[in-house]
Design an enzyme around this catalytic site. Structure first.
Site, PDB file in Angstrom:
ATOM      1  N   ASP A 221       0.688  -0.990  -0.023  1.00  7.44           N
ATOM      2  CA  ASP A 221      -0.164  -0.029  -0.112  1.00  7.44           C
ATOM      3  C   ASP A 221       0.933   1.240  -0.069  1.00  7.44           C
ATOM      4  OD1 ASP A 221      -2.799   1.270   0.437  1.00  7.44           O
ATOM      5  OD2 ASP A 221      -1.484   2.009   2.274  1.00  7.44           O
ATOM      6  N   GLU A 247       1.579  -0.512  -4.951  1.00  6.38           N
ATOM      7  CA  GLU A 247       0.621   0.485  -5.482  1.00  6.38           C
ATOM      8  C   GLU A 247       1.437   1.737  -5.634  1.00  6.38           C
ATOM      9  OE1 GLU A 247      -3.355   3.058  -3.864  1.00  6.38           O
ATOM     10  OE2 GLU A 247      -1.623   2.435  -2.470  1.00  6.38           O
TER      11      GLU A 247
END
Length: 592
Positions: A221, A247
């Protein structure tokens, strides 16, 4: 080492300073840059509790051939009852204990074992850039006390975080400044000093713990908020050989880009949803042949998706489950087309962008029951049946591309598969040239292949590879060598096809929503005779209307308030009712 050469020298130097004592007896991790084999389709079971993931692996994902599940962050997180337990509380860590609103450590470990037994890998969403922010203090989902810059269960203290202090704030202010993006706080979240050997050691120990339980990979993330060298060092110090995809949201000038992180593993290609979702939304499919040239990273570096949990909520997604057929076709195309590793979204319904998943009164996520607050897109036939086609066609090139120039396309995957997509309002009947071996094939978009029999339409490919087929309006055709057989007993024809209209419409007090169209049952375009929709599941307005079977219907939605009538914008909506059982259908739309 499998970390790519561009980072290898840097990572080698950093390892000695970052390897935690807890990992010293294990082999160093090798962040994998190779897609995870022929069974590569990932399904993101967003916010699903561990017991439900385990059950889904056993009953659905394994039998359908899905390769992996991305699960929500498993670490202890904040608990925000005053904000309605929003979905994003899971991305605010309090500690690295494996206890969350989805279950505890034992449940997590049991889930991994069950999914592995079904042949499905587990990829954990991991938060390594930051800890919980200053908006809340108290106890986390596992009872650990915390406050901003103080997380004693790790432990982290004030010196383990960046304090950039620019313009009187620690938050990122200038998104064109790389230093701020990687050293200031993302919306008040305590930004970890990932250049610190101590912090790296704690992060590596957390990832190593997940690997020890059988986790096969990580979705990282907010990866662009820490340098790629920091991320590589953390991953290399953990155990196992995880598949890693980061990400990296594409931004403007000055922001770190996706290409910078391909030396660590794959990256999430946000342009994919813009291009493919936009094409199916607008009915402009002909340009998809050159899809790869429009992406930021190459196929071997990309995890592709039409939408994800962020783009569903921030308005970036061109299509979501609310769009019905265009979205289903975009998902099917993604699985059929050989670019990247496809990731299928499986979400819960929501009326507000911050809403959390279905939960008990204390915020604990409840068991998944598809259709009862859980959308379960991965179970849609148009998605699930394409997974076997992708596996069957793994490695086969695109062949026999055809398009009408706008909203209809077709292509083969060597001599393994052939598909056609029709985004027009009328059926497409054509003789297609394929490379398939001669024989009879089941259209897996409309049925299944079982014991040599097709439960839906069957098509014959001749000795020259030609097949004449009809592709319905807003529909697709999909044939592959793993689904061959003869026709089954034709299903009974539909004299009546009950259609549930489900339209997402925001209204003001006193307004009501109706559907009208060219069918007599819809009022024949007379708004006075339009069918009223119920707001029981607001903002979704719905009603079930019996329509003639096998009939193309034009319709639109209107709002009424007293004698005032407001029509939705755009062209008439056009769909075709089922001509054979099963006759019922739900047409999901969003007010235009």
């Amino acid at each position: 080492m499998r970390i790519r050469p561009v980072l290898a020298a840097v990572v080698t130097v950093l390892l000695a300073a970052t390897l935690p004592a807890a990992c010293s007896g294990r082999e160093p991790a090798e962040a994998s840059v190779v897609p995870p084999g022929a069974r590569d389709v990932i399904v993101h079971l967003f916010a699903w509790p561990w017991a439900s993931v385990a059950d889904e692996c056993t009953r659905v994902l394994g039998p359908q051939g899905y390769g992996a599940v991305q699960v929500s962050p498993p670490q202890e997180h904040v608990v925000l009852p005053g904000k309605g337990y929003p979905w994003w509380q899971d991305y605010q860590p309090v500690s690295y204990r494996l206890v969350s609103r989805r279950g505890d450590r034992a449940a997590f470990a049991s889930m991994v074992r069950a999914c592995h037994a079904a042949g499905v890998k587990i990829y954990a969403d991991v938060v390594v850039n930051h800890m919980a922010g200053g908006a809340s203090t108290g106890a986390g989902s596992g009872g650990s006390a915390y406050s901003q810059y103080a997380y004693p269960a790790v432990p982290y203290g004030h010196g383990d975080f960046h304090h950039c202090g620019r313009n009187g704030t620690d938050d990122i202010e200038n998104w064109g400044d790389r230093w701020e993006i990687q050293n200031c706080e993302l919306v008040d979240l305590s930004d970890l000093r990932t250049e610190s050997p101590y912090v790296r050691g704690k992060l590596a120990a957390y990832l190593d713990d997940l690997v020890s339980l059988g986790v096969d990979g990580f979705r990282v993330d907010a990866a662009k908020h820490l340098p790629a060298t920091d991320l590589a060092a953390v991953l290399d110090a953990a155990g196992g050989d995880p598949y890693v995809y980061s990400e990296v949201i594409e931004g403007g000038a000055g922001e770190p880009g996706p290409q910078e992180y391909t030396g660590v593993g794959a990256v999430t290609e946000f342009r994919y949803g813009d291009v493919v979702g936009g094409a199916f939304r607008d009915g402009d499919l002909s340009g998809l042949r050159d899809l790869a040239t429009r992406m930021r990273v190459g196929s071997g570096d990309a995890v592709a998706f039409v939408d994800n949990h962020d783009t569903q909520r921030n308005g970036r997604a061109a299509l979501t489950y609310r769009d019905g057929a265009p979205y289903a076709l975009a998902e099917a195309f993604m699985i059929a087309w050989p670019y990247g590793v496809p990731q299928v979204m499986s979400s819960f319904t929501f009326g507000h962008p911050e809403s959390g998943p279905p939960a008990a009164s204390d915020g604990t996520t409840t068991a998944v029951s598809c259709g009862d607050g859980w959308q379960c897109e991965h179970r849609w036939r148009t998605t699930a049946h394409m997974v076997a086609l992708r596996t069957t066609a793994a490695g086969a090139p695109v062949t026999h591309w055809w398009t009408n120039g706008t909203n209809q396309i077709a292509f083969g995957r060597g001599d393994k598969a052939y598909v056609s997509f029709n985004r027009s309002g009328a059926a497409l009947t054509r003789t297609f040239q394929t490379s398939l071996p001669a024989g009879t094939y089941c259209d897996v978009m409309a049925g299944e292949s079982s014991a040599g029999t097709c439960t839906g339409p069957a098509y014959t490919v001749d000795a020259s590879g030609r097949v004449t087929a009809t592709v319905g309006a807003d529909s697709a055709l999909a044939l592959h060598v793993g689904a061959r057989g003869g026709p089954a007993t034709p299903p009974p024809a539909c004299t009546s096809a009950p259609v549930t209209f489900a339209a997402t419409v925001s209204t003001t007090w006193g307004q009501n929503v109706f559907v009208t169209g060219d069918a007599p049952a819809l009022g024949g375009w007379n708004t006075a005779a339009a069918v009223p929709l119920s707001a029981a599941a607001y903002p979704v307005w719905s009603a079930t209307v019996p329509l003639p079977g096998g009939t193309t219907v034009q319709y639109k939605y209107v709002k009424k308030e007293g004698s005032a009538v407001v029509w939705e914008s755009g062209a008439n909506r056009v769909r075709t009712t089922a001509g054979a059982e099963p006759c019922g259908a739900t047409w999901q739309d969003t007010w235009r």
